[in-house]
Design an enzyme around this catalytic site. Structure first.
Site, short mmCIF file in Angstrom:
data_model
loop_
_atom_site.label_atom_id
_atom_site.label_comp_id
_atom_site.label_asym_id
_atom_site.label_seq_id
_atom_site.Cartn_x
_atom_site.Cartn_y
_atom_site.Cartn_z
N LYS A 147 0.84 -1.20 0.00
CA LYS A 147 0.00 0.00 0.00
C LYS A 147 0.87 1.24 0.00
CE LYS A 147 -3.89 -2.10 0.08
NZ LYS A 147 -4.82 -2.01 -1.05
N GLU B 3 18.59 -9.54 -0.66
CA GLU B 3 17.74 -8.62 0.13
C GLU B 3 17.94 -8.92 1.61
OE1 GLU B 3 13.59 -8.23 -0.99
OE2 GLU B 3 14.05 -8.91 -3.01
N HIS C 7 13.69 -2.70 -2.47
CA HIS C 7 13.15 -2.93 -3.81
C HIS C 7 14.01 -3.99 -4.50
CE1 HIS C 7 10.88 -1.91 -7.39
NE2 HIS C 7 12.01 -2.00 -8.07
C1 GRF Z 1 10.61 -8.43 -1.53
O1 GRF Z 1 11.02 -8.96 -2.75
C2 GRF Z 1 10.83 -6.93 -1.52
O2 GRF Z 1 11.91 -6.53 -2.30
C3 GRF Z 1 9.57 -6.41 -2.12
O3 GRF Z 1 8.56 -7.27 -1.66
C4 GRF Z 1 9.11 -8.53 -1.34
C5 GRF Z 1 8.74 -8.84 0.08
O4 GRF Z 1 9.07 -10.14 0.46
N1 GRF Z 1 9.39 -5.02 -1.79
P1 GRF Z 1 8.95 -10.58 1.99
O5 GRF Z 1 7.51 -10.36 2.43
O6 GRF Z 1 9.91 -9.74 2.78
O7 GRF Z 1 9.31 -12.02 1.98
#
Ligand code: GRF
Length: 199
Positions: A92, A180, A110
């Protein structure tokens, strides 16, 4: 000390990476005060409860108008003494008045190398589809500040991964997700340290 509210809509694997880093003492100077989701069924809320962190379901749909929603959101953040927001798969838009109150204190992750492959519509698997369609040989993940424009705030941390010739959006997504989980806790560690260098 930064007191973090994590906002998410899905499974919460980035939240898990952050909470693990805090629990293992890898991030000092930061505490996770609450997890907030617009989706009552989101895995991230269950995960928060597992870690003894307050889990709050709050959605625009629960309120008659935007103003009431914004006030409720700010009240929840204040009640949990959050002075920092980390978006982790939050689907959101953060209301502009909340961005204004938390200016330079909201970050997002991201799954691409911003400023490429960002903006409206660039979320989830669509990002990796676009990277492969563009024939990129490198992708990655970006932690950035959140402002009023999607995916345009200052970059905090980035890390790249190779794109293989035989990658599908799903195999690339998995490779990006793994980094990430490295850079999101690391970005929070750096920001917490910058706030209180002696801690
Ligand atoms: C991740 O790929 C992040 O980059 C994007 O949404 C996804 C979230 O994954 N913004 P999670 O819920 O942290 O597993």
């Amino acid at each position: 000390m930064i007191h973090i509210a994590i906002f998410g809509s899905g499974r919460g694997s980035n939240f898990k990476a952050i909470v693990d880093a805090v629990e293992r003492g890898r991030i000092t100077g930061a505490r996770i005060r609450l997890v907030l989701s617009n989706n009552s069924q989101a895995g991230i809320l269950d995960l928060a409860r597992t870690h003894g962190i307050p889990a709050v379901h709050l959605s625009r749909k629960q309120f008659a108008d935007e103003g009431e929603y914004v006030n409720a959101l700010l009240d929840v953040l204040r009640a949990h003494e959050a002075n920092f927001i980390a978006l982790a798969g939050y689907m959101k838009r953060v209301p502009p008045p909340v961005i204004a109150v938390y200016r330079n204190r909201i970050i997002n992750i991201h799954p691409a190398l911003l400023p490429k492959f960002g903006g409206q519509g660039m979320y989830g698997i669509h990002v990796h589809e676009a990277v492969i369609a563009a024939g990129e040989s490198v992708s990655g993940a970006t932690v950035h500040m959140v402002d009023e424009e999607y995916d345009r705030g200052a970059i905090v941390l980035q890390k790249s991964v190779p794109v293989a010739d035989n990658d599908t959006p799903e195999t690339l997504a998995a490779r990006v997700l793994a980094i990430e989980h490295e850079i999101y806790p690391e970005a929070i560690r750096l920001l917490a340290q910058a706030e209180n260098p002696l801690s």
